[in-house]
Write a protein that holds these residues in place. Structure first.
Motif, PDB file in Angstrom:
ATOM      1  N   GLN A 217       0.969  -1.075  -0.125  1.00  0.00           N
ATOM      2  CA  GLN A 217      -0.001  -0.015   0.277  1.00  0.00           C
ATOM      3  C   GLN A 217       0.774   1.257  -0.022  1.00  0.00           C
ATOM      4  O   GLN A 217       0.700   2.122  -0.593  1.00  0.00           O
ATOM      5  CB  GLN A 217      -0.995   0.061   1.106  1.00  0.00           C
ATOM      6  CG  GLN A 217      -1.957  -0.935   1.037  1.00  0.00           C
ATOM      7  CD  GLN A 217      -3.005  -0.501  -0.133  1.00  0.00           C
ATOM      8  OE1 GLN A 217      -3.341   0.399  -0.247  1.00  0.00           O
ATOM      9  NE2 GLN A 217      -3.205  -1.611  -0.772  1.00  0.00           N
ATOM     10  N   HIS A 218       2.027   1.217   0.858  1.00  0.00           N
ATOM     11  CA  HIS A 218       2.776   2.331   0.799  1.00  0.00           C
ATOM     12  C   HIS A 218       3.398   2.635  -0.529  1.00  0.00           C
ATOM     13  O   HIS A 218       3.459   3.849  -1.092  1.00  0.00           O
ATOM     14  CB  HIS A 218       3.958   2.197   1.828  1.00  0.00           C
ATOM     15  CG  HIS A 218       4.796   3.398   1.754  1.00  0.00           C
ATOM     16  ND1 HIS A 218       4.337   4.656   2.307  1.00  0.00           N
ATOM     17  CD2 HIS A 218       6.304   3.733   1.757  1.00  0.00           C
ATOM     18  CE1 HIS A 218       5.340   5.584   2.504  1.00  0.00           C
ATOM     19  NE2 HIS A 218       6.568   4.932   1.796  1.00  0.00           N
ATOM     20  N   PHE A 243       0.073   5.905   4.890  1.00  0.00           N
ATOM     21  CA  PHE A 243       0.952   5.484   3.722  1.00  0.00           C
ATOM     22  C   PHE A 243       1.326   6.829   2.860  1.00  0.00           C
ATOM     23  O   PHE A 243       0.559   7.973   3.339  1.00  0.00           O
ATOM     24  CB  PHE A 243       0.171   4.622   2.851  1.00  0.00           C
ATOM     25  CG  PHE A 243      -0.440   3.465   3.493  1.00  0.00           C
ATOM     26  CD1 PHE A 243       0.297   2.578   4.109  1.00  0.00           C
ATOM     27  CD2 PHE A 243      -1.765   3.594   3.592  1.00  0.00           C
ATOM     28  CE1 PHE A 243      -0.367   1.543   4.736  1.00  0.00           C
ATOM     29  CE2 PHE A 243      -2.517   2.399   4.241  1.00  0.00           C
ATOM     30  CZ  PHE A 243      -1.753   1.481   4.511  1.00  0.00           C
ATOM     31  N   ARG A 247       3.802   9.853   5.259  1.00  0.00           N
ATOM     32  CA  ARG A 247       3.565   8.771   6.318  1.00  0.00           C
ATOM     33  C   ARG A 247       4.229   9.147   7.702  1.00  0.00           C
ATOM     34  O   ARG A 247       5.416   9.437   7.784  1.00  0.00           O
ATOM     35  CB  ARG A 247       4.529   7.371   5.728  1.00  0.00           C
ATOM     36  CG  ARG A 247       4.551   6.473   6.857  1.00  0.00           C
ATOM     37  CD  ARG A 247       4.970   5.210   6.013  1.00  0.00           C
ATOM     38  NE  ARG A 247       6.473   5.411   5.641  1.00  0.00           N
ATOM     39  CZ  ARG A 247       7.392   4.414   5.008  1.00  0.00           C
ATOM     40  NH1 ARG A 247       6.872   3.235   5.064  1.00  0.00           N
ATOM     41  NH2 ARG A 247       8.614   4.730   4.548  1.00  0.00           N
ATOM     42  N   TRP A 275       9.007  -1.666   9.005  1.00  0.00           N
ATOM     43  CA  TRP A 275       7.427  -1.842   9.131  1.00  0.00           C
ATOM     44  C   TRP A 275       7.092  -3.152  10.336  1.00  0.00           C
ATOM     45  O   TRP A 275       6.389  -3.241  11.233  1.00  0.00           O
ATOM     46  CB  TRP A 275       6.811  -2.716   7.986  1.00  0.00           C
ATOM     47  CG  TRP A 275       6.395  -1.381   6.996  1.00  0.00           C
ATOM     48  CD1 TRP A 275       6.988  -1.040   5.790  1.00  0.00           C
ATOM     49  CD2 TRP A 275       5.284  -0.410   6.935  1.00  0.00           C
ATOM     50  NE1 TRP A 275       6.367  -0.062   5.180  1.00  0.00           N
ATOM     51  CE2 TRP A 275       5.158   0.253   5.922  1.00  0.00           C
ATOM     52  CE3 TRP A 275       4.386  -0.171   8.282  1.00  0.00           C
ATOM     53  CZ2 TRP A 275       4.296   1.231   5.810  1.00  0.00           C
ATOM     54  CZ3 TRP A 275       3.482   0.659   8.175  1.00  0.00           C
ATOM     55  CH2 TRP A 275       3.237   1.454   6.906  1.00  0.00           C
TER      56      TRP A 275
END
Length: 340
Positions: A217-218, A243, A247, A275
């Motif tokens: 998604q990022h 994201f 961010r 992450w």
């Protein structure tokens, strides 16, 4: 063509952009206007109580949107919808205006996440973050703790927030407020103080696949936002910092760990580790709070994404029981559809 389609998904139309900017720059005005709306509706609101509000709060990509989509189908619940933006601070006036204005209902379109969830202006969405940002302007500063606990106090916000929910229940003709807010992770105890009968749903997901989804998604958001400054501004206005180009990690009170996570992300070579540390940072915090607060633990239910996919009907029945919502055949049918 593929690149063009991706960019189109992040486009923000001119009316939404300029009106959204107007609201964002004048939050104080709109909170006062919201209070005026409350005064105007005082007789109707006197009959409405905020009873057992339902909060979905989990790290992004944990299944929170699916849970919102499903529970919003229950006849007793009311949530924010895409159409509520940008005049979110006056939900009654804005929705009454929309009801009297000819408009295209719109064909369902896949949301920018490209995850198979299709939306219309009537779809539920997580917009209440705009209210939090209006009263807690530093709430998304990663250098400061985002925690609001049982000892936190903000009387002006609490009254506005309670009135806002009552107006949403009035305009939706429902009796249970339903909220999805990833950032409410650090506010569960504060919300439990405001509403002592609140019910919390905390979605979690197996870390390997969860982290892979977060990274995907990022990248998607970074690609879609780099040529769309309006979209970046829009995400800031609605409080979406999970994201993309802006961010920001949620600071649960461990500033040193947030510095490490931010440094890994900024290095360009530490995405996976960043992450992974962030996943642990959030879930360790949640585990500590649930273990330390028996009332919160009793009010909360952990929902594993994998269980929801593997046993959707059983998972939803248990969830409805926890939320103290009566069974709904329509909701259970939708659950099977979403998770098939």
């Amino acid at each position: 063509m593929g690149k063009q389609k991706q960019d189109d998904a992040f486009q923000v139309d001119s009316l939404t952009h300029y009106l959204g900017g107007f609201v964002n720059r004048r939050k104080r005005f709109w909170t006062r206007f919201g209070n005026l709306e409350t005064w105007f509706l005082r007789d109707d609101l006197a009959e409405i109580d905020v009873h057992q509000p339902i909060y979905i709060a989990g790290l992004a990509r944990s299944g929170s949107t699916i849970l919102l989509e499903l529970l919003s189908r229950h006849p007793e619940t009311a949530s924010h919808r895409y159409r509520d933006y940008p005049l979110l601070f006056t939900p009654y006036f804005w929705n009454r205006y929309l009801e009297r204005t000819p408009r295209d209902a719109g064909r369902p379109a896949e949301r920018t996440h490209k995850d198979g969830i299709f939306i219309t202006p009537e779809s539920p969405e997580a917009f209440e973050e705009m209210l939090w940002m209006a009263f807690f302007p530093d709430i998304h500063d990663p250098e400061k703790s985002s925690v609001l606990d049982a000892g936190s106090r903000h009387e002006e916000f609490e009254q506005f927030y309670r009135d806002h929910i009552r107006k949403l229940l009035l305009v939706r003709e429902a009796n249970r407020y339903l909220s999805k807010g990833n950032y409410n992770i650090t506010r569960l105890e504060y919300l439990l103080r405001i509403f002592d009968d609140a019910r919390f749903i905390i979605p979690v997901r197996e870390p390997l696949w969860h982290i892979a989804s977060l990274m995907k998604q990022h990248r998607l958001f970074c690609d879609g936002l780099k040529d769309n400054p309006r979209a970046t501004a829009h995400l800031r206005r609605v409080g979406h910092f999970e994201f993309g180009m802006d961010r920001r990690p949620i600071n649960t009170g461990d500033g040193a760990e947030i510095e490490k996570i931010s440094a890994l992300w900024q290095s360009g070579e530490g995405e996976v580790e960043g992450w992974a540390r962030y996943w642990a940072h959030i879930h360790n915090y949640l585990a500590d709070r649930l273990e330390s607060n028996p009332r919160l633990k009793k009010a909360a239910r952990i929902v594993r994404y994998e269980d929801l996919c593997r046993s959707p009907a059983e998972s939803m029945e248990a969830l409805l029981s926890h939320c103290r919502l009566p069974p709904s055949d329509e909701l259970l049918e939708a659950c099977l559809l979403y998770t098939s």
